[in-house]
Design a protein around this motif. Structure first.
Motif, PDB file in Angstrom:
ATOM      1  N   GLN A  27      -6.792   8.726   2.545  1.00 55.98           N
ATOM      2  CA  GLN A  27      -7.988   8.625   1.722  1.00 55.98           C
ATOM      3  C   GLN A  27      -7.615   8.624   0.243  1.00 55.98           C
ATOM      4  O   GLN A  27      -6.583   9.170  -0.150  1.00 55.98           O
ATOM      5  CB  GLN A  27      -8.917   9.816   1.990  1.00 55.98           C
ATOM      6  CG  GLN A  27      -9.402   9.929   3.420  1.00 55.98           C
ATOM      7  CD  GLN A  27     -10.270  11.165   3.622  1.00 55.98           C
ATOM      8  OE1 GLN A  27     -10.686  11.818   2.664  1.00 55.98           O
ATOM      9  NE2 GLN A  27     -10.553  11.477   4.873  1.00 55.98           N
ATOM     10  N   THR A  28      -8.479   8.021  -0.559  1.00 56.36           N
ATOM     11  CA  THR A  28      -8.319   8.117  -2.003  1.00 56.36           C
ATOM     12  C   THR A  28      -8.275   9.586  -2.401  1.00 56.36           C
ATOM     13  O   THR A  28      -9.108  10.376  -1.985  1.00 56.36           O
ATOM     14  CB  THR A  28      -9.483   7.412  -2.719  1.00 56.36           C
ATOM     15  OG1 THR A  28      -9.385   6.003  -2.485  1.00 56.36           O
ATOM     16  CG2 THR A  28      -9.451   7.674  -4.213  1.00 56.36           C
ATOM     17  N   GLY A  29      -7.270   9.943  -3.175  1.00 56.59           N
ATOM     18  CA  GLY A  29      -7.101  11.332  -3.589  1.00 56.59           C
ATOM     19  C   GLY A  29      -6.018  12.072  -2.838  1.00 56.59           C
ATOM     20  O   GLY A  29      -5.560  13.127  -3.294  1.00 56.59           O
ATOM     21  N   VAL A  58      -2.971   8.505  -3.552  1.00 59.69           N
ATOM     22  CA  VAL A  58      -3.474   7.355  -2.795  1.00 59.69           C
ATOM     23  C   VAL A  58      -4.743   6.801  -3.434  1.00 59.69           C
ATOM     24  O   VAL A  58      -5.649   7.559  -3.811  1.00 59.69           O
ATOM     25  CB  VAL A  58      -3.747   7.753  -1.329  1.00 59.69           C
ATOM     26  CG1 VAL A  58      -4.457   6.626  -0.569  1.00 59.69           C
ATOM     27  CG2 VAL A  58      -2.443   8.126  -0.626  1.00 59.69           C
ATOM     28  N   LEU A  59      -4.796   5.481  -3.528  1.00 63.09           N
ATOM     29  CA  LEU A  59      -5.985   4.760  -3.963  1.00 63.09           C
ATOM     30  C   LEU A  59      -6.306   3.715  -2.911  1.00 63.09           C
ATOM     31  O   LEU A  59      -5.473   2.846  -2.632  1.00 63.09           O
ATOM     32  CB  LEU A  59      -5.759   4.059  -5.308  1.00 63.09           C
ATOM     33  CG  LEU A  59      -5.277   4.891  -6.488  1.00 63.09           C
ATOM     34  CD1 LEU A  59      -5.026   3.992  -7.693  1.00 63.09           C
ATOM     35  CD2 LEU A  59      -6.280   5.977  -6.839  1.00 63.09           C
ATOM     36  N   LYS A  60      -7.472   3.800  -2.299  1.00 58.96           N
ATOM     37  CA  LYS A  60      -7.883   2.782  -1.341  1.00 58.96           C
ATOM     38  C   LYS A  60      -8.799   1.798  -2.044  1.00 58.96           C
ATOM     39  O   LYS A  60      -9.872   2.171  -2.541  1.00 58.96           O
ATOM     40  CB  LYS A  60      -8.581   3.419  -0.136  1.00 58.96           C
ATOM     41  CG  LYS A  60      -7.654   4.261   0.725  1.00 58.96           C
ATOM     42  CD  LYS A  60      -8.259   4.609   2.066  1.00 58.96           C
ATOM     43  CE  LYS A  60      -8.178   3.460   3.046  1.00 58.96           C
ATOM     44  NZ  LYS A  60      -8.550   3.856   4.421  1.00 58.96           N
ATOM     45  N   LEU A  61      -8.366   0.553  -2.088  1.00 55.71           N
ATOM     46  CA  LEU A  61      -9.128  -0.511  -2.729  1.00 55.71           C
ATOM     47  C   LEU A  61      -9.490  -1.522  -1.653  1.00 55.71           C
ATOM     48  O   LEU A  61      -8.671  -2.358  -1.265  1.00 55.71           O
ATOM     49  CB  LEU A  61      -8.317  -1.165  -3.850  1.00 55.71           C
ATOM     50  CG  LEU A  61      -7.795  -0.196  -4.932  1.00 55.71           C
ATOM     51  CD1 LEU A  61      -6.886  -0.920  -5.910  1.00 55.71           C
ATOM     52  CD2 LEU A  61      -8.960   0.462  -5.660  1.00 55.71           C
ATOM     53  N   VAL A  65      -4.222  -0.170   0.757  1.00 59.18           N
ATOM     54  CA  VAL A  65      -3.842   1.183   0.381  1.00 59.18           C
ATOM     55  C   VAL A  65      -2.732   1.109  -0.662  1.00 59.18           C
ATOM     56  O   VAL A  65      -1.676   0.525  -0.423  1.00 59.18           O
ATOM     57  CB  VAL A  65      -3.353   1.990   1.596  1.00 59.18           C
ATOM     58  CG1 VAL A  65      -2.975   3.417   1.178  1.00 59.18           C
ATOM     59  CG2 VAL A  65      -4.428   2.031   2.676  1.00 59.18           C
ATOM     60  N   TYR A  66      -3.001   1.697  -1.822  1.00 60.57           N
ATOM     61  CA  TYR A  66      -2.027   1.745  -2.908  1.00 60.57           C
ATOM     62  C   TYR A  66      -1.702   3.196  -3.220  1.00 60.57           C
ATOM     63  O   TYR A  66      -2.421   4.123  -2.831  1.00 60.57           O
ATOM     64  CB  TYR A  66      -2.585   1.074  -4.162  1.00 60.57           C
ATOM     65  CG  TYR A  66      -2.842  -0.405  -4.008  1.00 60.57           C
ATOM     66  CD1 TYR A  66      -1.845  -1.342  -4.286  1.00 60.57           C
ATOM     67  CD2 TYR A  66      -4.081  -0.873  -3.576  1.00 60.57           C
ATOM     68  CE1 TYR A  66      -2.078  -2.700  -4.150  1.00 60.57           C
ATOM     69  CE2 TYR A  66      -4.325  -2.224  -3.426  1.00 60.57           C
ATOM     70  CZ  TYR A  66      -3.314  -3.136  -3.713  1.00 60.57           C
ATOM     71  OH  TYR A  66      -3.555  -4.482  -3.564  1.00 60.57           O
ATOM     72  N   VAL A  67      -0.608   3.370  -3.949  1.00 63.15           N
ATOM     73  CA  VAL A  67      -0.257   4.698  -4.447  1.00 63.15           C
ATOM     74  C   VAL A  67      -0.054   4.579  -5.950  1.00 63.15           C
ATOM     75  O   VAL A  67       0.740   3.768  -6.418  1.00 63.15           O
ATOM     76  CB  VAL A  67       1.023   5.241  -3.786  1.00 63.15           C
ATOM     77  CG1 VAL A  67       1.339   6.633  -4.330  1.00 63.15           C
ATOM     78  CG2 VAL A  67       0.869   5.288  -2.270  1.00 63.15           C
ATOM     79  N   ALA A  68      -0.807   5.379  -6.704  1.00 64.88           N
ATOM     80  CA  ALA A  68      -0.648   5.423  -8.155  1.00 64.88           C
ATOM     81  C   ALA A  68       0.384   6.482  -8.502  1.00 64.88           C
ATOM     82  O   ALA A  68       0.437   7.547  -7.875  1.00 64.88           O
ATOM     83  CB  ALA A  68      -1.976   5.725  -8.834  1.00 64.88           C
ATOM     84  N   GLN A  69       1.197   6.178  -9.499  1.00 65.09           N
ATOM     85  CA  GLN A  69       2.271   7.084  -9.881  1.00 65.09           C
ATOM     86  C   GLN A  69       2.572   6.933 -11.365  1.00 65.09           C
ATOM     87  O   GLN A  69       2.214   5.931 -11.981  1.00 65.09           O
ATOM     88  CB  GLN A  69       3.540   6.765  -9.085  1.00 65.09           C
ATOM     89  CG  GLN A  69       4.060   5.355  -9.354  1.00 65.09           C
ATOM     90  CD  GLN A  69       5.359   5.044  -8.632  1.00 65.09           C
ATOM     91  OE1 GLN A  69       6.055   5.933  -8.164  1.00 65.09           O
ATOM     92  NE2 GLN A  69       5.709   3.767  -8.560  1.00 65.09           N
ATOM     93  N   SER A  70       3.218   7.957 -11.912  1.00 64.79           N
ATOM     94  CA  SER A  70       3.798   7.823 -13.247  1.00 64.79           C
ATOM     95  C   SER A  70       5.296   7.764 -13.076  1.00 64.79           C
ATOM     96  O   SER A  70       5.960   8.765 -12.820  1.00 64.79           O
ATOM     97  CB  SER A  70       3.399   8.998 -14.143  1.00 64.79           C
ATOM     98  OG  SER A  70       3.872   8.784 -15.456  1.00 64.79           O
ATOM     99  N   LEU A 106     -12.841   8.969  -9.349  1.00 69.78           N
ATOM    100  CA  LEU A 106     -11.390   9.024  -9.524  1.00 69.78           C
ATOM    101  C   LEU A 106     -10.828   7.630  -9.778  1.00 69.78           C
ATOM    102  O   LEU A 106      -9.990   7.439 -10.676  1.00 69.78           O
ATOM    103  CB  LEU A 106     -10.749   9.662  -8.289  1.00 69.78           C
ATOM    104  CG  LEU A 106      -9.240   9.918  -8.326  1.00 69.78           C
ATOM    105  CD1 LEU A 106      -8.906  11.171  -7.526  1.00 69.78           C
ATOM    106  CD2 LEU A 106      -8.452   8.744  -7.781  1.00 69.78           C
ATOM    107  N   LEU A 107     -11.261   6.649  -8.997  1.00 71.29           N
ATOM    108  CA  LEU A 107     -10.804   5.273  -9.202  1.00 71.29           C
ATOM    109  C   LEU A 107     -11.205   4.764 -10.590  1.00 71.29           C
ATOM    110  O   LEU A 107     -10.413   4.110 -11.277  1.00 71.29           O
ATOM    111  CB  LEU A 107     -11.381   4.360  -8.121  1.00 71.29           C
ATOM    112  CG  LEU A 107     -10.809   4.532  -6.713  1.00 71.29           C
ATOM    113  CD1 LEU A 107     -11.659   3.780  -5.699  1.00 71.29           C
ATOM    114  CD2 LEU A 107      -9.372   4.049  -6.655  1.00 71.29           C
ATOM    115  N   GLU A 108     -12.423   5.079 -11.000  1.00 70.18           N
ATOM    116  CA  GLU A 108     -12.892   4.650 -12.320  1.00 70.18           C
ATOM    117  C   GLU A 108     -12.063   5.295 -13.429  1.00 70.18           C
ATOM    118  O   GLU A 108     -11.644   4.616 -14.386  1.00 70.18           O
ATOM    119  CB  GLU A 108     -14.374   5.013 -12.495  1.00 70.18           C
ATOM    120  CG  GLU A 108     -15.319   4.248 -11.582  1.00 70.18           C
ATOM    121  CD  GLU A 108     -16.742   4.763 -11.679  1.00 70.18           C
ATOM    122  OE1 GLU A 108     -16.977   5.734 -12.448  1.00 70.18           O
ATOM    123  OE2 GLU A 108     -17.627   4.206 -10.999  1.00 70.18           O
TER     124      GLU A 108
END
Length: 201
Positions: A27-29, A58-61, A65-70, A106-108
């Motif tokens: 899930q997103t988050g 995790v970001l579900k678009l 399924v994507y993973v955001a990272q720095s 969160l996505l926004e």
């Protein structure tokens, strides 16, 4: 296809088979913790007393399924590419205080506030750059998805020579607030690693 690409695909395949959470249940988050092998990764794991040195969210678009990272900068990549960073079993945790509206916010917030920000090589909490766990914490905090869990004073004393090399002779920010991937791992503010959900397909 070159040898490096073959290795990346192989490790992604191995990771997908060992992640203890079905793809449909991500899930997103959700936070994915990785045990990576690099100079700074070993320093982080040794200093923080846990197995993990990198984290993504995790970001579900739609169906993707994507993973955001720095890492280099704040950005998102496909789940399989993120898992390909390590051939070791990843760990998934989920914020306890997240719902549909918070996931949408969160996505926004990710796109509006954090996407494209620079990576913080100095691990400083209150500047305009973000390291991996700092990014995740601040993103989740921006939608009130976590409670009580807070940054704590960081130490750099278990391998001073290593940290001296990492910081190029500068003093590390000892005693300054911060978080590591293992702070997420040890925290009681998140749910499980969902071991009973079976393998990821």
């Amino acid at each position: 296809m070159n040898f490096r690409r073959i290795l990346v695909l192989f490790f992604a395949f191995v990771s997908l088979k060992t992640l203890a959470l079905p793809l449909s249940d991500l899930q997103t988050g959700d936070i994915i913790l990785l045990d990576m092998d690099c100079f700074s990764c070993e320093l982080i794991e040794n200093e923080t007393g846990g197995p993990f040195s990198h984290s993504g969210i995790v970001l579900k678009l739609g169906s993707q399924v994507y993973v955001a990272q720095s890492l280099g900068s704040v950005h998102h990549i496909p789940l399989q590419a993120f898992l390909g960073y390590s051939n070791k079993v990843p760990h998934v945790i989920r914020p306890k205080h997240i719902n549909f509206s918070k996931k949408r916010k969160l996505l926004e917030n990710y796109k509006r506030k954090y996407l494209g920000m620079d990576f913080d090589h100095d691990y400083v909490w209150d500047d305009e750059k973000l390291y991996c766990s700092e990014f995740i914490y601040k993103l989740l905090k921006s939608v009130y998805a976590i409670e009580k869990f807070k940054p704590t004073p960081m130490t750099y004393d278990k391998n001073p020579k290593g940290w001296e090399i990492y910081f190029g002779g500068k003093l590390p920010p000892s005693g300054k607030l911060g978080l590591s991937p293992n702070d997420f791992f040890f925290s009681t503010g998140f749910d499980g690693d969902f071991k009973d959900m079976g393998p990821l397909y």
